[in-house]
Design an enzyme around this catalytic site. Structure first.
Site: not given
Ligand code: FPP
Length: 246
Positions: A21, A24, A34, A67, A69, A72, A189, A195, A208
């Site tokens: 997480d 962005g 982002r 699901t 996402n 967005r 996380r 969360r 854990e």
């Molecule tokens: C969370 O950050 C991240 C994601 C929703 C996507 C994770 C994807 C990658 C790391 C890249 C692609 C993955 C692979 C396996 C090649 P966020 O966008 O929710 O950040 P924020 O909470 O700051 O908005």
């Protein structure tokens, strides 16, 4: 410095799951879009996968796309899918070199055709690898997974294949996406949020939990080492008392 070479290899989590997480926010902090955060998130994925393989962790599961996402902005969803396809293309060699088997959980058929095809290709090309199983959770939601399992079991009950009184945890497990994997031992996380966000709800019953206050693109070897060392110093009682464990 703490490196993965200094970790005690005896009490490693068999199944490590990560909610990646903060991509962005990492980008926003730098005044960038982002998608720049997601691009840099891929570098952290690569490093973490290689470090876990070196450590001989058996199962690593990454929450790459939920699901939820899909809601967005279109450009962000497209970027994530593009990054997935380009990473799969680029990393096939590294996966093979590190004896890693790729796996995916989630509603995979809802992915764009190109991503779906590339994913299946890498899964098939790495299926004989015997080292770590790397599972990407893509279009994944735990409630949907549990709902699907209930539907499949209900059909079997209706067709007299299973009787209701015989439904137990093993039967439920065998109907989940994760049927061939052990429960999660350690869930990390990043980004400081506390969360679970609909991730592996059934499988984390005794996991854990470890929350770290860095955004995903900054998650490094040092953070991985700290998380695992912290895990190794915890007493996992599974509902028993300390004395019973001795
Ligand atoms: C969370 O950050 C991240 C994601 C929703 C996507 C994770 C994807 C990658 C790391 C890249 C692609 C993955 C692979 C396996 C090649 P966020 O966008 O929710 O950040 P924020 O909470 O700051 O908005």
């Amino acid at each position: 410095m703490n490196t993965i070479d200094t970790i005690n290899k005896e009490n490693l989590p068999k199944h490590l799951a990560i909610i990646m997480d903060g991509n962005g926010r990492w980008a926003k902090e730098k005044g960038k879009l982002r998608v720049f955060g997601h691009e840099n998130g891929v570098t952290a994925v690569r490093q973490t996968v290689e470090n876990c393989a070196k450590l001989q962790i058996k199962f690593l599961t990454l929450y790459a796309f939920s699901t939820e996402n899909w809601n967005r902005p279109k450009i962000e969803v497209e970027t994530l899918m593009r990054l997935l396809v380009s990473s799969l293309k680029k990393e096939l060699k590294t996966l093979t070199k590190n004896n890693i088997r790729l796996n995916a959980i989630g509603n995979i058929s809802s992915l764009p055709k190109k991503a779906h095809r590339e994913l299946n290709e890498v899964i098939s090309k790495t299926k004989e690898n015997t080292g770590m199983t790397l599972t990407l959770a893509l279009s994944y939601g735990a409630r949907e997974e549990i709902k699907n399992a209930i539907q499949q079991i209900a059909v079997k009950v209706k067709n007299n294949i299973i009787s209701p009184e015989n439904i137990d945890e093993t039967i439920i497990n065998t109907h989940l996406y994760t049927h061939d994997m052990p429960d999660v031992d350690l869930l990390i996380r990043t980004s400081g949020e506390h969360r679970i966000s609909n991730f592996l709800l059934w499988q984390i019953a005794y996991a854990e939990l470890y929350f770290v206050n860095v955004f995903w693109p900054d998650f490094s070897e040092l953070h991985l080492v700290e998380a695992i060392t912290n895990y190794q110093n915890r007493e996992r009682r599974f509902g028993k008392t300390s004395e019973q464990l001795k």
